[in-house]
Structures are given as C-alpha cells and as structure tokens.
Design a protein around this motif. Structure first.
Motif, PDB file in Angstrom:
ATOM      1  N   PHE A 296       0.949  -0.974  -0.158  1.00 33.07           N
ATOM      2  CA  PHE A 296      -0.527  -0.522  -0.108  1.00 33.07           C
ATOM      3  C   PHE A 296       0.613   1.062   0.043  1.00 33.07           C
ATOM      4  CE2 PHE A 296      -1.701   3.454   1.963  1.00 33.07           C
ATOM      5  CZ  PHE A 296      -3.343   3.327   1.558  1.00 33.07           C
ATOM      6  N   CYS A 297       2.178   1.459   0.937  1.00 33.88           N
ATOM      7  CA  CYS A 297       2.409   2.465   0.848  1.00 33.88           C
ATOM      8  C   CYS A 297       3.161   2.382  -0.408  1.00 33.88           C
ATOM      9  CB  CYS A 297       4.140   2.414   2.576  1.00 33.88           C
ATOM     10  SG  CYS A 297       3.055   2.216   3.776  1.00 33.88           S
ATOM     11  N   ASN A 298       3.801   1.618  -1.218  1.00 33.81           N
ATOM     12  CA  ASN A 298       4.425   1.956  -2.658  1.00 33.81           C
ATOM     13  C   ASN A 298       3.635   2.099  -3.618  1.00 33.81           C
ATOM     14  OD1 ASN A 298       7.731   1.039  -1.989  1.00 33.81           O
ATOM     15  ND2 ASN A 298       6.502   0.031  -0.659  1.00 33.81           N
ATOM     16  N   VAL A 299       2.103   1.842  -3.476  1.00 33.76           N
ATOM     17  CA  VAL A 299       1.558   2.226  -4.264  1.00 33.76           C
ATOM     18  C   VAL A 299       1.289   4.325  -4.170  1.00 33.76           C
ATOM     19  CG1 VAL A 299      -0.801   1.950  -5.785  1.00 33.76           C
ATOM     20  CG2 VAL A 299       0.111   0.119  -5.016  1.00 33.76           C
ATOM     21  N   PHE A 300       0.240   4.451  -3.228  1.00 32.78           N
ATOM     22  CA  PHE A 300       0.021   5.617  -2.618  1.00 32.78           C
ATOM     23  C   PHE A 300       1.276   6.475  -1.511  1.00 32.78           C
ATOM     24  CE2 PHE A 300      -3.234   2.697  -2.932  1.00 32.78           C
ATOM     25  CZ  PHE A 300      -4.271   3.195  -3.556  1.00 32.78           C
ATOM     26  N   HIS A 301       2.428   6.466  -2.392  1.00 37.74           N
ATOM     27  CA  HIS A 301       3.408   7.200  -1.690  1.00 37.74           C
ATOM     28  C   HIS A 301       3.058   7.851  -0.934  1.00 37.74           C
ATOM     29  CE1 HIS A 301       5.891   4.619  -4.547  1.00 37.74           C
ATOM     30  NE2 HIS A 301       5.161   5.546  -5.155  1.00 37.74           N
ATOM     31  N   LYS A 302       2.498   8.712  -0.920  1.00 48.04           N
ATOM     32  CA  LYS A 302       2.186  10.627   0.201  1.00 48.04           C
ATOM     33  C   LYS A 302       1.493   9.549   1.846  1.00 48.04           C
ATOM     34  CE  LYS A 302       2.055  13.737  -3.499  1.00 48.04           C
ATOM     35  NZ  LYS A 302       0.806  14.337  -4.255  1.00 48.04           N
ATOM     36  N   LEU A 303       0.441   8.857   1.275  1.00 51.73           N
ATOM     37  CA  LEU A 303       0.383   7.998   2.474  1.00 51.73           C
ATOM     38  C   LEU A 303       1.019   6.994   3.154  1.00 51.73           C
ATOM     39  CD1 LEU A 303      -3.238   6.723   1.037  1.00 51.73           C
ATOM     40  CD2 LEU A 303      -2.519   9.085   1.928  1.00 51.73           C
ATOM     41  N   ASN A 304       0.864   7.253   4.573  1.00 52.04           N
ATOM     42  CA  ASN A 304       2.372   6.764   5.271  1.00 52.04           C
ATOM     43  C   ASN A 304       1.342   4.788   5.801  1.00 52.04           C
ATOM     44  OD1 ASN A 304       0.051   6.832   7.825  1.00 52.04           O
ATOM     45  ND2 ASN A 304       1.347   9.001   8.803  1.00 52.04           N
ATOM     46  N   ARG A 305       2.471   4.958   6.939  1.00 55.06           N
ATOM     47  CA  ARG A 305       1.940   3.071   7.268  1.00 55.06           C
ATOM     48  C   ARG A 305       1.020   3.094   8.146  1.00 55.06           C
ATOM     49  NH1 ARG A 305       4.742  -0.882   5.880  1.00 55.06           N
ATOM     50  NH2 ARG A 305       6.301   0.207   6.451  1.00 55.06           N
ATOM     51  N   THR A 306      -0.143   4.554   9.108  1.00 56.45           N
ATOM     52  CA  THR A 306      -0.894   4.476   9.301  1.00 56.45           C
ATOM     53  C   THR A 306      -2.780   4.281   9.257  1.00 56.45           C
ATOM     54  OG1 THR A 306       0.211   5.632  11.435  1.00 56.45           O
ATOM     55  CG2 THR A 306      -2.184   5.600  11.310  1.00 56.45           C
ATOM     56  N   TYR A 307      -2.702   4.724   7.823  1.00 54.04           N
ATOM     57  CA  TYR A 307      -3.219   4.925   6.577  1.00 54.04           C
ATOM     58  C   TYR A 307      -3.763   3.777   5.939  1.00 54.04           C
ATOM     59  CZ  TYR A 307      -4.100   9.258   6.125  1.00 54.04           C
ATOM     60  OH  TYR A 307      -3.800  11.318   6.498  1.00 54.04           O
ATOM     61  N   SER A 308      -2.784   2.765   5.761  1.00 55.51           N
ATOM     62  CA  SER A 308      -2.407   1.380   5.973  1.00 55.51           C
ATOM     63  C   SER A 308      -3.517   0.581   6.471  1.00 55.51           C
ATOM     64  CB  SER A 308      -0.819   1.275   5.304  1.00 55.51           C
ATOM     65  OG  SER A 308      -0.329   1.034   6.391  1.00 55.51           O
ATOM     66  N   VAL A 309      -2.224   0.499   7.349  1.00 60.25           N
ATOM     67  CA  VAL A 309      -3.545   0.055   8.687  1.00 60.25           C
ATOM     68  C   VAL A 309      -4.988   0.542   8.419  1.00 60.25           C
ATOM     69  CG1 VAL A 309      -3.591  -0.205  10.976  1.00 60.25           C
ATOM     70  CG2 VAL A 309      -1.569  -0.162  10.003  1.00 60.25           C
ATOM     71  N   VAL A 310      -5.748   1.273   8.315  1.00 54.21           N
ATOM     72  CA  VAL A 310      -7.079   1.521   8.525  1.00 54.21           C
ATOM     73  C   VAL A 310      -7.727   0.630   7.033  1.00 54.21           C
ATOM     74  CG1 VAL A 310      -8.650   3.565   8.133  1.00 54.21           C
ATOM     75  CG2 VAL A 310      -6.775   4.003   9.927  1.00 54.21           C
ATOM     76  N   VAL A 311      -7.224   1.288   6.320  1.00 54.28           N
ATOM     77  CA  VAL A 311      -7.613   0.197   5.376  1.00 54.28           C
ATOM     78  C   VAL A 311      -7.246  -0.829   4.846  1.00 54.28           C
ATOM     79  CG1 VAL A 311      -7.458   0.072   2.290  1.00 54.28           C
ATOM     80  CG2 VAL A 311      -7.187   2.209   3.424  1.00 54.28           C
ATOM     81  N   PHE A 312      -6.302  -1.169   5.603  1.00 57.12           N
ATOM     82  CA  PHE A 312      -6.006  -3.020   5.499  1.00 57.12           C
ATOM     83  C   PHE A 312      -7.382  -3.304   6.553  1.00 57.12           C
ATOM     84  CE2 PHE A 312      -4.957  -6.608   8.203  1.00 57.12           C
ATOM     85  CZ  PHE A 312      -4.968  -7.463   7.461  1.00 57.12           C
ATOM     86  N   ASP A 313      -7.974  -3.169   7.769  1.00 57.33           N
ATOM     87  CA  ASP A 313      -8.398  -3.133   8.629  1.00 57.33           C
ATOM     88  C   ASP A 313     -10.123  -3.632   7.857  1.00 57.33           C
ATOM     89  OD1 ASP A 313      -6.958  -3.102  11.036  1.00 57.33           O
ATOM     90  OD2 ASP A 313      -7.119  -2.119  11.611  1.00 57.33           O
TER      91      ASP A 313
END
Length: 358
Positions: A290-307
């Motif tokens: 996720f972080c490599n597809v959306f470079h401007k979003l950090n890991r916290t956003y990826s966790v929310v999206v994953f959940d």
C-alpha cells in the motif's frame, strides 16, 4: 535506516514462521484428500520450487543491496506496471491473512469456545496486529526473535509425542499423476513463503557470508513441516482427511500423559503464538504494498485501509470457513501463480540483466 533494518538471524526466523504458516494446521488433511499420502512428496516438490524463489531473492539482493523493490521495478518496467505488481501483492497478502485467520478461528472455535465468537476474535486480534504493523518490521522481528525458540520447543514436543504414536511407514505412491499435480496446483496458495522478502529487500541487512544463517533457519522450517507430514500420515493413514488440525491431532492418541495432563494445550498455545506472528507478517506485507502504491500516505493509513477491507471481505465474501477453503482451491491458486512465480521470474530476468551490464 538503522531503526528499520533487520539482520540475517531475524530474517531467517521470519522465513521459518512463513514456512510454518498455513502448513501445520489444515494442509496435511487437504493434501491427503486429493493425493493420499503422496501429499508428502507434493510438499517436497513445492518446497524445492520455493527454494528457487529464495535463490532469486539472494541474487537480486546481491545486485541491489540497498535499493527498494519499488526502485528496481520502476527502473526496469516503469511506474504503471510497478504499481500493478504492488496491487497484486496487496491482494495476495490480504487473502493470505484471511486464510490464516479463517483456519485459526475454526480451530479455536472447535477446541476452546465451542460456539461463534467472531466479534470477540476480531476485537482481540486486529488491534494487536495493527500495533505490530505500525511499530515496524524491526520491532515485531525482535518480538519473533524473543518467542521463536518457545514456538519451536512447543512444536518439537508435539512431534516427539506424535512419533511415539506413529503406526509405521505410510503407504506411498497411491495417487495417479493427474491427482498428484492437480492437488499440487490447488494448494500452491498455501506457499509463497519468500515473496515477502522481496517487499522488504532494502530493510534486510545481510552480508554475503550470512546467507548461510538464513538458509539454516529455512532448512529448520522445512524439516519441521516434512516431519509433521510424515508423522501425521503414519498415524492416521486412511482417515487423515478427517483430521483438520495436524499439530494437535498427532497428540490425540496421548492427550493424557501421566501427571502432565492434557498435552494438546501445548499445541494450542504454540498455534496461537504462531498465528499471531504470521498474521502480522501478512498484514505488514499488505501495508508495504500500500505504501509503495500510495507514496503520500503513511503506514497508519495502510492499517486503516487494511482493517476496513479485511472486515468487509471477511463478512461479505468469505463469511464461512468453508468458503475460504473453496477459494483456496479454485481461483486463489491463479493469484499465487502470478504473485509467487511470475513476479520472481521477472525479478530474475532483471537481476541477470544487471549482471550482464556489470
């Protein structure tokens, strides 16, 4: 950079956890259902292929010791195709997480709760996995390092007791070639153990002489799985397809062992710790993609999206444990074929081109 890297020892332990993931619970019964005891040889064949993927990783790491996978892909195939590959890997790790969660949930439901506890399970597991992913690779790798030998000890005790219960050598060479290869293809999604390493290739600090350290841990994981399969098939033989938790079921003949009490508690605790770590690794794989597809979003956003995606897919698409097994044998092998085999082949070509240019 120093706070995010892991050493060869931690890398080897991560590999062992990934090798054990989804292979010591339900897979022995599923392979027996399709190929009888020859499921043991299926494991040997698929592990041999996995070692080839590991060889590609070592080769790529030697050519690009400090570069990210995103840099390597964008340099050779462009940004668009690079993002497509990362999206495929995100889907791959999402369903790896769903498979692991579904299998463990069904196991705990049968062994502990005896009733539905889906909401309680999510409340207990999701926050812990989220915290581990946000804390970063180095932090949860150190946690795995702390509990690794306890997990191995629990598995070793189960194998020793299972060996005592062994009924002799299983009957091999009972499956036809078509049954053998069809069963192999149906269950390749339970593999893909080393594709995670490509995602964190820049975060692994490993010298050339330390590759042996990683390989020793990998051999340990493969040996554990093969010994478990052999013992499981030697105990149950004809009825192996009926036993859906191999690590616990090899203890069933000796659940009560003198004054020790119920030995299946050892398997239960081992499975719970192992499951937490494998869920964390798969969730981190999704986050890294996720972080490599959306470079401007950090890991916290990826966790929310994953959940959000995890719960939506689980309750809408998966729903029941049987549905996840159906997906595992129907269309997920095609996803695994692309993620675990075609992508490493592409990276192998990239590594070879790099070597020729040098």
């Amino acid at each position: 950079m120093k706070d995010t890297t892991i050493n060869a020892r931690q890398t080897g332990m991560l590999c062992t956890i990934m090798i054990l993931a989804n292979k010591i619970f339900l897979l022995p019964a599923l392979l027996y259902e399709g190929a009888k005891s020859d499921g043991f040889f299926i494991m040997i064949m698929l592990f041999a292929i996995e070692l080839c993927v590991l060889g590609v990783f070592f080769l790529l790491k030697s050519k690009y010791p400090n570069n990210t996978l995103n840099f390597i892909l964008e340099k050779h195939i462009g940004k668009f195709l690079s993002k497509i590959i990362y999206i495929v890997l995100m889907v791959f790790f999402l369903f790896k997480t769903l498979l692991a969660y579904s299998v463990v949930y069904a196991y705990l439901k049968a062994q502990v709760y005896q009733e539905e506890f889906a909401l309680l399970a999510l409340i207990c597991i999701i926050p812990v996995v989220n915290h581990a992913v946000i804390s970063g690779l180095r932090v949860f790798s150190r946690t795995i390092e702390l509990y690794f030998y306890a997990i191995c000890t629990g598995i070793f005790i189960c194998l020793v007791v299972g060996l005592i219960n062994s009924q002799g050598m299983p009957f091999f060479f009972r499956a036809t070639p078509s049954e053998f290869f069809l069963t192999s293809f149906k269950h390749i999604f339970s593999f893909g153990d080393f594709i995670f390493l490509f995602l964190i290739i820049d975060k692994i600090k490993i010298e050339k002489k330390e590759y042996k350290t990683v390989f020793k841990f990998i051999v340990l994981g493969i040996a554990i799985v093969l010994i478990l399969f052999y013992i499981f098939y030697s105990i149950y033989q004809i009825t192996a397809f009926m036993h859906n938790s191999a690590l616990t079921d090899i203890l069933s003949v000796s659940l009560q062992f003198n004054a020790v009490g119920r030995l299946d508690v050892i398997a239960m605790v081992t499975i719970m710790f192992l499951s937490f770590f494998e869920l964390t690794i798969f969730a981190f794989g999704f986050s890294e993609g996720f972080c490599n597809v959306f470079h401007k979003l950090n890991r916290t956003y990826s966790v929310v999206v994953f959940d959000v995606i995890f719960m939506c897919v689980y309750f809408i698409l998966v729903g029941r444990y049987e549905n996840m097994l159906l997906y595992n044998e129907s269309w997920l092998p095609y996803l695994s074929l692309f993620a675990n085999y075609l992508i490493p082949i592409l990276l192998f070509v990239i590594a070879i081109l790099k070597r020729r240019r040098n």
